[in-house]
Write a protein that holds these residues in place. Structure first.
Motif, PDB file in Angstrom:
ATOM      1  N   HIS A  51     -15.393  -0.750  30.303  1.00 41.17           N
ATOM      2  CA  HIS A  51     -15.589   0.388  29.945  1.00 41.17           C
ATOM      3  C   HIS A  51     -16.086   1.394  30.936  1.00 41.17           C
ATOM      4  O   HIS A  51     -16.770   1.007  31.733  1.00 41.17           O
ATOM      5  CB  HIS A  51     -16.151   0.736  28.716  1.00 41.17           C
ATOM      6  CG  HIS A  51     -15.883  -0.020  27.708  1.00 41.17           C
ATOM      7  ND1 HIS A  51     -14.575   0.140  26.669  1.00 41.17           N
ATOM      8  CD2 HIS A  51     -16.074  -1.239  26.928  1.00 41.17           C
ATOM      9  CE1 HIS A  51     -14.414  -0.515  25.775  1.00 41.17           C
ATOM     10  NE2 HIS A  51     -15.403  -1.424  25.683  1.00 41.17           N
TER      11      HIS A  51
ATOM     12  N   ARG B 261     -17.077  -1.310  21.315  1.00 42.40           N
ATOM     13  CA  ARG B 261     -16.951  -1.735  22.775  1.00 42.40           C
ATOM     14  C   ARG B 261     -16.486  -3.177  22.739  1.00 42.40           C
ATOM     15  O   ARG B 261     -16.627  -3.625  21.576  1.00 42.40           O
ATOM     16  CB  ARG B 261     -18.224  -1.668  23.341  1.00 42.40           C
ATOM     17  CG  ARG B 261     -18.771  -0.013  23.378  1.00 42.40           C
ATOM     18  CD  ARG B 261     -17.926   0.591  24.342  1.00 42.40           C
ATOM     19  NE  ARG B 261     -18.557   1.949  24.520  1.00 42.40           N
ATOM     20  CZ  ARG B 261     -18.196   2.817  25.574  1.00 42.40           C
ATOM     21  NH1 ARG B 261     -17.120   2.227  26.500  1.00 42.40           N
ATOM     22  NH2 ARG B 261     -18.605   3.960  25.745  1.00 42.40           N
TER      23      ARG B 261
ATOM     24  N   ASN C 238     -17.351   6.840  21.586  1.00 38.48           N
ATOM     25  CA  ASN C 238     -16.701   5.735  21.275  1.00 38.48           C
ATOM     26  C   ASN C 238     -17.655   4.746  20.605  1.00 38.48           C
ATOM     27  O   ASN C 238     -18.610   4.328  21.092  1.00 38.48           O
ATOM     28  CB  ASN C 238     -16.303   4.803  22.981  1.00 38.48           C
ATOM     29  CG  ASN C 238     -15.269   5.443  23.488  1.00 38.48           C
ATOM     30  OD1 ASN C 238     -14.626   6.472  23.205  1.00 38.48           O
ATOM     31  ND2 ASN C 238     -15.061   5.297  24.667  1.00 38.48           N
TER      32      ASN C 238
END
Length: 145
Positions: A48, A132, A129
């Motif tokens: 990410h 993950r 977000n």
């Protein structure tokens, strides 16, 4: 001879708050499954652009101290050129330059060779977000050298 490489992806729910998530038990469980009694390296990687991996003490306030220090270094205000998402989100894209998205750790006889107070942690300041992924990869051979 056992396989020299194994990999697994963890799905981690980080929620809508900045957080430090201890992954040490997940790393240990992975090694128990793929590397019993073997030595080598464990790579922990976050694919990410707005998260990192840190090795630090947890549970004594150090995780909160890390988030506070990151807030001082990377304020969530309108100074950032990267402007999509939550106001100040550009700072999250700078985070991996300070908290790398990976760590490579020694494994001896199937166990992480961490210091007494060290934990492997996912660091996530991106509140946009909530989920993950973390890739664990073991590269190794036989027992202790």
């Amino acid at each position: 001879m056992p396989d020299t490489f194994a990999t697994h992806v963890l799905d981690v729910a980080t929620g809508t708050r900045e957080t430090v998530v201890d992954l040490t038990d997940d790393c240990a469980a992975f090694l128990t499954a793929v590397a019993p009694g073997r030595s080598g390296l464990l790579n922990v990687f976050v694919p990410h652009a707005t998260a990192g991996v840190a090795v630090l003490e947890t549970g004594s306030g150090s995780d909160d101290d890390l988030l506070a220090a990151l807030h001082q270094l990377l304020p969530s205000d309108d100074r950032w050129q990267h402007r999509h998402g939550t106001p100040g989100h550009g700072r999250d894209h700078v985070l991996p330059a300070l908290v790398a998205p990976h760590a490579t750790l020694p494994v001896v006889s199937g166990r992480l060779a961490l210091g007494t107070w060290q934990s492997v942690c996912l660091v996530d300041t991106n509140i946009d977000n909530v989920n993950r992924q973390v890739r664990l990869s073991f590269l190794g051979g036989g027992g202790e050298a």
